[in-house]
Write a protein that holds these residues in place. Structure first.
Motif, PDB file in Angstrom:
ATOM      1  N   TYR A 177     -14.899  -1.377   8.332  1.00  0.00           N
ATOM      2  CA  TYR A 177     -14.436  -0.412   7.328  1.00  0.00           C
ATOM      3  C   TYR A 177     -14.897   0.994   7.695  1.00  0.00           C
ATOM      4  O   TYR A 177     -14.124   1.950   7.665  1.00  0.00           O
ATOM      5  N   GLU A 200      -5.011  -0.350   4.405  1.00  0.00           N
ATOM      6  CA  GLU A 200      -5.474   1.033   4.391  1.00  0.00           C
ATOM      7  C   GLU A 200      -4.660   1.899   5.335  1.00  0.00           C
ATOM      8  O   GLU A 200      -4.352   3.053   5.027  1.00  0.00           O
ATOM      9  N   HIS A 202     -12.996   7.363   0.202  1.00  0.00           N
ATOM     10  CA  HIS A 202     -13.357   6.185   0.998  1.00  0.00           C
ATOM     11  C   HIS A 202     -14.763   6.309   1.558  1.00  0.00           C
ATOM     12  O   HIS A 202     -15.478   5.313   1.689  1.00  0.00           O
ATOM     13  N   PRO A 246       0.813  -1.222   0.000  1.00  0.00           N
ATOM     14  CA  PRO A 246       0.000   0.000   0.000  1.00  0.00           C
ATOM     15  C   PRO A 246       0.843   1.268   0.000  1.00  0.00           C
ATOM     16  O   PRO A 246       0.412   2.296  -0.533  1.00  0.00           O
TER      17      PRO A 246
END
Lengths: 555, 123, 250
Positions: free
Chosen positions: C229, C48, C195, A223
């Motif tokens: 998430y 992430e 996002h 990432p």
């Protein structure tokens, strides 16, 4: 005397490849393009990766042809820059990173842990599609004129001084990065959550441990590459200035972020190969891997330490001397687990019953060449020597020794080792042994002179060089020709073997491991019944007892 | 084979109780309140000069960003532990979260070793 | 036991053991499926964290190098909107957690309520964000596209902000570094907003499926994992808020 081979095939006059297997279960293009079966996805990957390997290899051929003469005779310097950049981009991101994990790993890991599939089959398929999309974007870039920044996209060259297709390449690698992330994510979940009953961590084959460690790197490192590429694209489109000193930015920041991934990336590339070597060395010495725990934990250690050393790629770029010192010391540390593996493989060989089938030849090649490549890495990790050797052919030789002499040999070793399981057929042994030897010879002729060239001072990424370096370059190109033949041969005979190879049976290598206890090629659901594991890895006594119990049956 | 099934089911029951601990709305509500209070606190503190700490020559620590980050980390911890159920989850998940933070800190921290020490000049 | 031919008939008998319709065939049990997908979502969140990590690294360096520019530039952000947005997201995390609870308790009506509230709050966040972005555009604070240093070379020219903070004029080379601040502002909040948009789209799908009863029959995986998430996106904002809005307001 002793048998020259451990290969044990069923009686060829009556043996047949099993009619019902994952290849024959369903037919039609859609059954392949929409499959969730990890073995089919692995096959799709194998075909795509081989395709890109040959493009990357052709580019390598062009490089070596150009370097036959000190002047830029074959192509302009700008074109040469594009050729080596595309060679690097394709070989690193479209070949080496996915090579063992996405092909052999995808195929074999669920079998090795005793599962019916990976944890997330749809994500696995998505991973392949992302790879194909990335590949198409790279082909587009090549067709549109290529990119000439070097695969490392060093700023400010890539962000400000070139007008080639940096953006499309950057976006292609962004996509390829997510392909890699999803593969790694899938492996970690599968290995943690889907092991068969009795398959404890310390009973797992070492191939699983290596891929697990590589997967951690994929998930945590890639990432950062992704965001770095986003920043490069933004820098080139909107000119925000985060890498531009004129706006107050710092080009070194790009390099920190880029190498934070790209150093773990080299471990992503090599760890799965080391896993293959563990399996092959054990099987062809008929002996459990010496120091199983050490080898298993060294994989994880490489993964962890691999995150702490990235700035050793930046010693000459302008980082502070104090930071260089810290990173140099840590780099010395990361060499230790790799060395542990080599020692353990050597002790596995000691007093083993060694035979020299093709996978083992490649494994021997790996052990020797990776050791050389790894040791030269230590020379480069020391700041004092690095200042003189970096950006020369010494570095080029170093990474080709570990990546081609190491990783590519391990990949070929693995392909040959699991070929009978994958296709149900044996490859032809004599010509494959010949190809392995040709590869080894060609490799040494190609890349050993480059160490000398580097110490003599020939810079890398130069189309033209001083005439005194020509002799070694010609030698290197001659070697490259031999190497090319060595890589071409497997394509030919492996394809041939699909139709004409001997029927392999379940366990031609008499190997331990759950994948060798089922039919070749496996059923779509892998195991008719999920096995219950009660033996350690590489337990050849257990295998002997199994073979005594087994009702003799064909394939 | 059927024993294997039963055995697996037994395991399922045990794990089931551990995995699916249902957090009560009362806890959620208290955490919500805490988060909103912390938000107000951090906004309020940004209007006050908290001063600095001169650790050594050329090395000064300003308290405002430290406090702001400390409050942010506290809020994050509350969200992670309670809203994301990490307090009630397996050791593996806890380890996963911790390793994520660890690598994040390595990225920032070790990059900063370069930037902080550039001003120190050559040896 | 491991010989494929001998146990083929046993396999057929095995294949029809009970499992709920939502259990995929490669899993041995629903719990294994839940565990595996939950773990997979956590691993995705790790990616992430590292993805945003690159942006935080860039921010940290630039803020250290150009602190005066960052201070004055951050005064241009409306603290009211920022705090409101933080509150909105925190409440939306609460409503999302309550949504997961409703799914676990198999209360379909409550699940739909809480998912819808989360959706509304998410849209509110984006609405406030677009007001803020618009304001930045109008004031020429969009680097690379619509930019002017004048609010920083001469802070008095911006009375609305000046009366709050009485900023000193910046030297020209420091004033142009406010562009770096705004670039990072747009990059970080933009990535965050992206996002959010993805989250809201998934929420829309989920509300639709929740109405069909998909999540209140024991199969809470999707809601639980989406909740993870959503909370993660909230946590990113929990850090963005003090780093971008609260640099120094005294």
């Amino acid at each position: 005397m002793s048998a020259a081979t451990i290969v044990s095939l069923p009686d060829q006059s009556t043996a047949r490849v099993p009619k019902m297997n994952f290849l024959t279960r369903e037919n039609g293009l859609l059954s392949w393009l929409l499959t969730g079966d990890h073995k089919r996805i692995a096959t799709l990957y194998l075909i795509s990766i081989t395709f890109f390997f040959f493009i990357g290899g052709s580019l390598a051929g062009l490089i070596r042809l150009e370097l036959l003469t000190p002047q830029t005779s074959l192509m302009a310097a700008d074109t040469y820059n594009k050729v080596f950049t595309m060679h690097g981009v394709i070989m690193v991101f479209l070949f080496l990173v996915p090579s063992v994990p996405a092909t052999i790993g995808n195929f074999v890991i669920p079998l090795m842990v005793g599962a019916r599939d990976l944890a997330l089959p749809k994500i696995n398929l998505l991973s392949w599609y992302l790879y194909v999309i990335a590949g198409c974007m790279v082909i587009y870039t090549m067709a549109a004129g290529g990119v000439d920044t070097g695969w490392t996209f060093t700023s400010p060259l890539s962000t400000h001084y070139l007008n080639t297709h940096v953006i499309s390449t950057g976006l292609a690698i962004f996509v390829a990065g997510f392909s890699s992330i999803f593969t790694g994510l899938n492996f970690i979940v599968t290995i943690h959550k889907m092991r068969a009953p009795g398959m404890t961590w310390l009973r797992l084959p070492l191939f699983v441990w290596s891929n697990y460690a590589a997967s951690i790197l994929m998930v945590l490192g890639t990432p950062v590459l992704a965001i770095t590429l986003v920043l490069v694209v933004l820098e080139r489109t909107v000119h925000i200035g985060v890498f531009d000193p004129a706006y107050g930015g710092d080009p070194i920041l790009f390099q920190h972020l880029f190498w934070f991934y790209s150093h773990p990336a080299v471990y992503i590339m090599i760890l799965p190969g080391m896993g293959v070597i563990s399996e092959v060395v054990s099987t062809f010495s008929r002996k459990r891997v010496f120091g199983y725990t050490a080898v298993a934990f060294s994989s994880v250690a490489i993964a962890v330490f691999g995150f702490f050393v990235w700035a050793h790629h930046m010693f000459i770029m302008g980082i502070s001397n104090y930071a260089a010192l810290v990173f140099s010391l840590l780099t010395m540390l990361v060499a230790v687990p790799s060395a542990i593996k080599i020692f353990n493989w050597a002790f596995t060989l000691y007093k083993g019953s060694i035979t020299f089938e093709t996978p083992m030849l490649y494994a021997f090649g790996f052990m020797g060449l990776f050791t050389i490549g790894g040791m030269t890495g230590v020379f480069l990790g020391s700041t004092g020597t690095d200042i003189h050797l970096t950006e020369t052919y010494f570095i080029v030789a170093h990474f080709h020794f570990v990546m081609v002499g190491g990783m590519l040999m391990a990949f070929l070793s693995g392909i040959h080792f699991w070929w009978p399981k994958w296709t149900g057929r044996m490859y032809p042994e004599k010509i494959s042994q010949f190809a392995a030897v040709v590869t080894f010879i060609g490799f040494n002729f190609t890349f050993f002179p480059q160490f000398i060239l580097g110490t003599l001072g020939m810079p890398r990424r130069y189309a033209a060089y001083p005439p005194e370096f020509q002799a070694l370059n010609v030698f290197s190109t001659a070697g490259a020709t031999i190497l090319g033949i060595g890589y071409l041969l497997p394509i030919l005979y492996l394809t041939w073997s699909l139709k004409y190879g001997a029927v392999a049976g379940n366990n031609p290598w008499q190997a331990t491991g759950l994948e060798w206890q089922i039919q070749s090629p496996p059923l779509t659901e892998n195991f008719p019944v999920i096995p219950i594991v009660d033996h350690e890895a590489y337990d050849y006594e257990w295998l002997e007892r199994q073979q005594e119990k087994e009702v003799a049956s064909v394939g | 084979m059927s024993e294997h099934n039963q055995h697996a089911q037994h395991k399922e029951q045990g794990e089931h109780d551990q995995e699916h601990h249902i957090v009560s709305p009362v806890i959620y509500g208290s955490i919500l309140l805490a988060l909103l209070i912390f938000t107000g606190l951090t906004v309020w503190m940004s209007f006050i000069d908290l001063g600095e700490w001169h650790i050594a020559a050329g090395l000064t620590l300003f308290w405002n960003p430290v406090v702001a980050l400390a409050i942010a980390c506290t809020k994050m911890t509350l969200v992670v532990l309670f809203f994301m159920h990490v307090k009630y989850t397996t050791k593996l998940t806890k380890l996963t979260v911790a390793s994520g933070f660890f690598v994040f800190i390595v990225l920032i921290g070790m990059t900063m070793t370069d930037y902080f020490t550039r001003a120190w000049g050559r040896w | 036991m491991s010989d494929s031919t001998a146990t083929a008939s046993g396999a057929v008998a095995e294949a029809h053991h009970e499992h709920p319709p939502y259990q995929r065939h490669h899993f041995e049990s629903v719990d294994q499926q839940f565990d595996a997908t939950n773990f997979a979502m956590w691993l995705f969140l790790l990616t992430e964290i590292m993805f945003f990590g690159g942006l935080f690294t860039a921010y940290l360096i630039m803020r250290n190098w150009y602190y005066p520019a960052f201070v004055e530039a951050s005064h241009q952000l409306n603290i009211g909107w920022g705090t409101a947005n933080t509150g909105v997201l925190i409440v939306s995390s609460f409503t999302m957690a309550m949504g997961v609870w409703s799914a676990e308790m198999r209360k379909k009506g409550m699940l739909i309520l809480f998912l819808s509230l989360t959706w509304i709050l998410g849209m509110a966040f984006l609405g406030i964000k677009s007001i803020e972005y618009h304001e930045k555009w109008v004031k020429h604070h969009v680097p690379g596209l619509h930019w002017s240093d004048s609010s920083f070379l001469n802070p008095a020219s911006d009375p609305e902000v000046y009366k709050e903070y009485h900023d000193k004029p910046l030297a020209p080379d420091m004033a142009e570094k406010t562009g770096m601040y705004f670039f990072l502002y747009f990059a970080m909040t933009g990535m965050h907003a992206l996002h959010m948009i993805i989250g809201i789209s998934l929420l829309t799908f989920m509300i639709f499926r929740a109405r069909q009863g998909a999540y209140t029959t024991g199969h809470v995986t999707y809601v639980e994992n989406f909740g993870l998430y959503w909370h993660f996106v909230d946590i990113v904002w929990i850090f963005l808020f003090p780093l971008l809005y609260l640099i120094s307001r005294y």
